[in-house]
Design a protein around this motif. Structure first.
Motif, short mmCIF file in Angstrom:
data_model
loop_
_atom_site.label_atom_id
_atom_site.label_comp_id
_atom_site.label_asym_id
_atom_site.label_seq_id
_atom_site.Cartn_x
_atom_site.Cartn_y
_atom_site.Cartn_z
N LEU A 157 0.81 -1.22 0.00
CA LEU A 157 0.00 0.00 0.00
C LEU A 157 0.85 1.27 0.00
O LEU A 157 0.48 2.27 -0.61
CB LEU A 157 -0.95 0.00 1.21
CG LEU A 157 -2.08 -1.02 1.16
CD1 LEU A 157 -2.86 -1.01 2.47
CD2 LEU A 157 -3.01 -0.76 -0.01
N THR A 158 1.98 1.24 0.67
CA THR A 158 2.81 2.44 0.76
C THR A 158 3.72 2.62 -0.44
O THR A 158 4.37 3.66 -0.58
CB THR A 158 3.65 2.44 2.05
OG1 THR A 158 4.43 1.24 2.12
CG2 THR A 158 2.76 2.54 3.28
N GLN A 159 3.78 1.64 -1.34
CA GLN A 159 4.60 1.77 -2.54
C GLN A 159 3.91 2.58 -3.63
O GLN A 159 4.56 2.99 -4.59
CB GLN A 159 4.97 0.38 -3.07
CG GLN A 159 6.04 -0.30 -2.24
CD GLN A 159 6.37 -1.69 -2.75
OE1 GLN A 159 5.65 -2.25 -3.56
NE2 GLN A 159 7.47 -2.24 -2.27
N ASP A 160 2.63 2.80 -3.49
CA ASP A 160 1.86 3.55 -4.48
C ASP A 160 1.23 4.74 -3.76
O ASP A 160 0.44 4.55 -2.83
CB ASP A 160 0.79 2.66 -5.11
CG ASP A 160 0.02 3.35 -6.22
OD1 ASP A 160 -0.17 4.57 -6.16
OD2 ASP A 160 -0.43 2.64 -7.15
N GLU A 199 2.90 11.34 3.77
CA GLU A 199 3.34 10.02 3.34
C GLU A 199 3.57 9.13 4.55
O GLU A 199 3.66 9.61 5.68
CB GLU A 199 4.62 10.12 2.52
CG GLU A 199 4.46 10.87 1.21
CD GLU A 199 5.75 10.95 0.40
OE1 GLU A 199 6.80 10.52 0.93
OE2 GLU A 199 5.72 11.43 -0.74
N MET A 200 3.71 7.83 4.28
CA MET A 200 4.00 6.85 5.32
C MET A 200 5.26 6.09 4.95
O MET A 200 5.59 5.95 3.77
CB MET A 200 2.85 5.85 5.46
CG MET A 200 1.51 6.46 5.82
SD MET A 200 0.16 5.32 5.44
CE MET A 200 0.76 3.78 6.15
N ALA A 201 5.95 5.59 5.96
CA ALA A 201 7.10 4.72 5.74
C ALA A 201 6.96 3.52 6.67
O ALA A 201 6.97 3.68 7.89
CB ALA A 201 8.41 5.46 6.01
N PRO A 202 6.82 2.30 6.12
CA PRO A 202 6.63 1.11 6.95
C PRO A 202 7.98 0.55 7.43
O PRO A 202 8.32 -0.60 7.16
CB PRO A 202 5.93 0.14 6.00
CG PRO A 202 6.51 0.49 4.65
CD PRO A 202 6.74 1.97 4.67
N ARG A 203 8.71 1.38 8.16
CA ARG A 203 10.08 1.02 8.53
C ARG A 203 10.63 2.07 9.49
O ARG A 203 10.00 3.10 9.74
CB ARG A 203 10.97 1.00 7.28
CG ARG A 203 10.92 2.32 6.51
CD ARG A 203 11.95 2.39 5.42
NE ARG A 203 11.81 3.57 4.57
CZ ARG A 203 12.30 4.77 4.85
NH1 ARG A 203 12.95 4.96 5.99
NH2 ARG A 203 12.15 5.78 4.03
N VAL A 204 11.83 1.80 9.99
CA VAL A 204 12.56 2.84 10.73
C VAL A 204 12.84 3.98 9.76
O VAL A 204 12.97 3.79 8.56
CB VAL A 204 13.86 2.27 11.33
CG1 VAL A 204 13.55 1.33 12.48
CG2 VAL A 204 14.70 1.57 10.27
N HIS A 205 12.96 5.21 10.32
CA HIS A 205 12.93 6.39 9.47
C HIS A 205 14.01 7.38 9.86
O HIS A 205 14.40 7.48 11.03
CB HIS A 205 11.55 7.06 9.61
CG HIS A 205 11.25 8.09 8.58
ND1 HIS A 205 11.36 9.44 8.85
CD2 HIS A 205 10.83 7.99 7.29
CE1 HIS A 205 11.01 10.12 7.78
NE2 HIS A 205 10.69 9.27 6.80
N ASN A 206 14.47 8.13 8.85
CA ASN A 206 15.52 9.12 9.05
C ASN A 206 15.18 10.11 10.16
O ASN A 206 16.03 10.51 10.95
CB ASN A 206 15.75 9.85 7.73
CG ASN A 206 17.08 10.60 7.67
OD1 ASN A 206 17.42 11.14 6.62
ND2 ASN A 206 17.83 10.67 8.76
N SER A 224 -2.69 4.55 -3.44
CA SER A 224 -3.25 3.67 -2.40
C SER A 224 -2.87 4.18 -1.01
O SER A 224 -3.64 4.01 -0.05
CB SER A 224 -2.74 2.24 -2.60
OG SER A 224 -1.34 2.16 -2.52
N GLU A 225 -1.72 4.83 -0.89
CA GLU A 225 -1.30 5.40 0.38
C GLU A 225 -2.26 6.51 0.82
O GLU A 225 -2.70 6.57 1.97
CB GLU A 225 0.12 5.94 0.24
CG GLU A 225 0.75 6.46 1.50
CD GLU A 225 2.19 6.88 1.24
OE1 GLU A 225 3.09 6.36 1.90
OE2 GLU A 225 2.42 7.75 0.35
N LYS A 226 -2.61 7.40 -0.13
CA LYS A 226 -3.56 8.48 0.18
C LYS A 226 -4.92 7.89 0.58
O LYS A 226 -5.57 8.37 1.52
CB LYS A 226 -3.74 9.39 -1.04
CG LYS A 226 -2.50 10.15 -1.47
CD LYS A 226 -2.17 11.30 -0.55
CE LYS A 226 -1.06 12.16 -1.15
NZ LYS A 226 -0.56 13.16 -0.18
N GLU A 227 -5.36 6.86 -0.13
CA GLU A 227 -6.64 6.24 0.18
C GLU A 227 -6.62 5.63 1.58
O GLU A 227 -7.60 5.74 2.33
CB GLU A 227 -6.96 5.16 -0.86
CG GLU A 227 -7.27 5.72 -2.24
CD GLU A 227 -7.38 4.63 -3.29
OE1 GLU A 227 -7.31 3.43 -2.91
OE2 GLU A 227 -7.53 4.96 -4.48
#
Length: 373
Positions: free
Chosen positions: A94-97, A259-266, A100-103
């Motif tokens: 979902l977060t790669q597009d 936006e979203m990041a499904p991971r550890v983040h900067n 779909s992320e906005k939805e």
């Protein structure tokens, strides 16, 4: 516990450094033979969708996670049939597009900037007309650190857009009148336990994060809605691990999901020295089923990315409260080669430390070195 990580960059390396004291061992899959994470675990060299390498990673792991969101979601789903992949592959997909992320954000009750989707020359022009100038055109996939984005301020800018980008699936987004950019990082365990780090204020330059300040100042009215947002997303996804949500605070004080990041983040690197438990340790705790750690800040922190150049370590380490993290990468323009964390018991001391870092190679502070935190 044997942990497999798809991706061997600095995030994978810092995950390994956090997990080794917990008794974990690590195997990384990365296309590069000199991937930095290889110094803290075994390194499998291969493409992220290499079936043979993915099978080997599965055999060597009790759980698999990933360090960035451009890992092919289909590959993650294949691995998930033999060993758990966390966060779940659906979150990755979902977060790669960006569409779909906005939805997903809207499904979870999170407001977003007005946008339209476009594919091809005619639809792009129509989408821009509907959104209006100024606007931002973004590729729906594979954009990061300002890549795959262009600001349009007039029809002339639209006419001059890169032809290759015009041919891609795009998202045209209203340019919001911002007060600042924020992010919030949550962690959800296998048992549904949730812990959340304080809101962070972020400064970007040329599309790349330069400075994060934690906890963000003047967010009393924003903290609870931001926490509700990240909780809603994690519950919707049945999430396990660290989830980052990038947010806009508008000039009118509203909060919008970006936006979203499904991971550890900067924007969570400050937690290594600045929180009771770092985002990296909490991610490992979550995916391995360990109890989550406290996210309480240790005073006040700022994280400064080192972009394109390496400073003299002795100049950094003479600054009180400064901690230097180098990633073992060769410098090149626009590349994140390390970061500096400043931690102090008062905001004023952090401001003083930032002013002393200003002007060092690789450092860009904007107004962060002089603005009161």
């Amino acid at each position: 516990m044997r942990v497999g990580i798809v991706g061997g960059g600095q995030l994978g390396r810092m995950l390994g450094l956090a997990g080794i004291p917990l008794g974990c061992s690590f195997t990384f899959l990365d296309p590069s033979e000199d991937a930095g994470a290889g110094s803290v675990g075994s390194l499998l060299v291969g493409a992220y969708d290499d079936d043979a390498r993915l099978a080997e990673l599965s055999q060597r792991s009790d759980v698999v996670t990933y360090e960035f969101e451009n890992v092919p979601s289909a590959a993650a789903a294949r691995v998930d049939t033999s060993v758990p992949v966390l966060p779940p592959p659906r979150a990755l997909e979902l977060t790669q597009d960006r569409a779909s992320e906005k939805e997903l954000l809207q499904t979870c009750g999170i407001s977003v900037a007005s946008y339209r989707l476009a594919s091809g020359e005619g639809p792009l022009k129509t989408a821009v007309e509907e959104v209006g100038f100024p606007c931002i055109v973004k590729t729906r996939r594979e954009g990061y650190d300002g890549k795959g984005q262009v600001v349009l301020r007039s029809a002339t800018d639209l006419d001059g857009m890169d032809l290759e980008m015009r041919g891609r699936d795009l998202l045209v987004e209203e340019m919001v009148d911002l007060r600042r950019e924020l992010s919030i990082i949550g962690v959800r365990g296998k048992d549904g336990e949730v812990v959340i780090y304080p809101l962070v204020e972020n400064l970007h330059h040329e599309g790349i994060l330069r400075v994060s300040r934690a906890p963000a100042p003047d967010v009393e009215t924003l903290e609870q809605p931001a926490e509700r947002a990240v909780r809603a997303l994690m519950d919707e996804l049945g999430y396990v691990g660290v989830l980052t949500v990038e947010l806009f605070e508008t000039s009118e004080g509203d909060l919008l999901g970006n936006e979203m990041a499904p991971r550890v983040h900067n924007s969570g690197h400050w937690t290594i020295e600045g929180a009771e438990t770092s985002q990296f340790e909490n991610h490992i705790r979550a995916v391995t089923g360990l109890p989550l750690g406290s996210t309480e800040p240790r005073g006040f922190s700022a994280m400064v990315n080192l972009i394109g150049e390496l400073p003299d370590p002795s100049q950094v380490l003479t600054v009180p409260g400064a901690h230097l993290h180098l990633y073992g990468k060769q410098p090149r323009p626009g590349r994140k080669v390390g970061h500096i964390t400043l931690r102090h018991d008062s905001r004023g001391e952090v401001v003083e430390g930032l002013s002393r870092l200003e002007g060092l190679r690789g450092v860009y502070l904007g107004s962060s070195g002089t603005t009161s935190l």
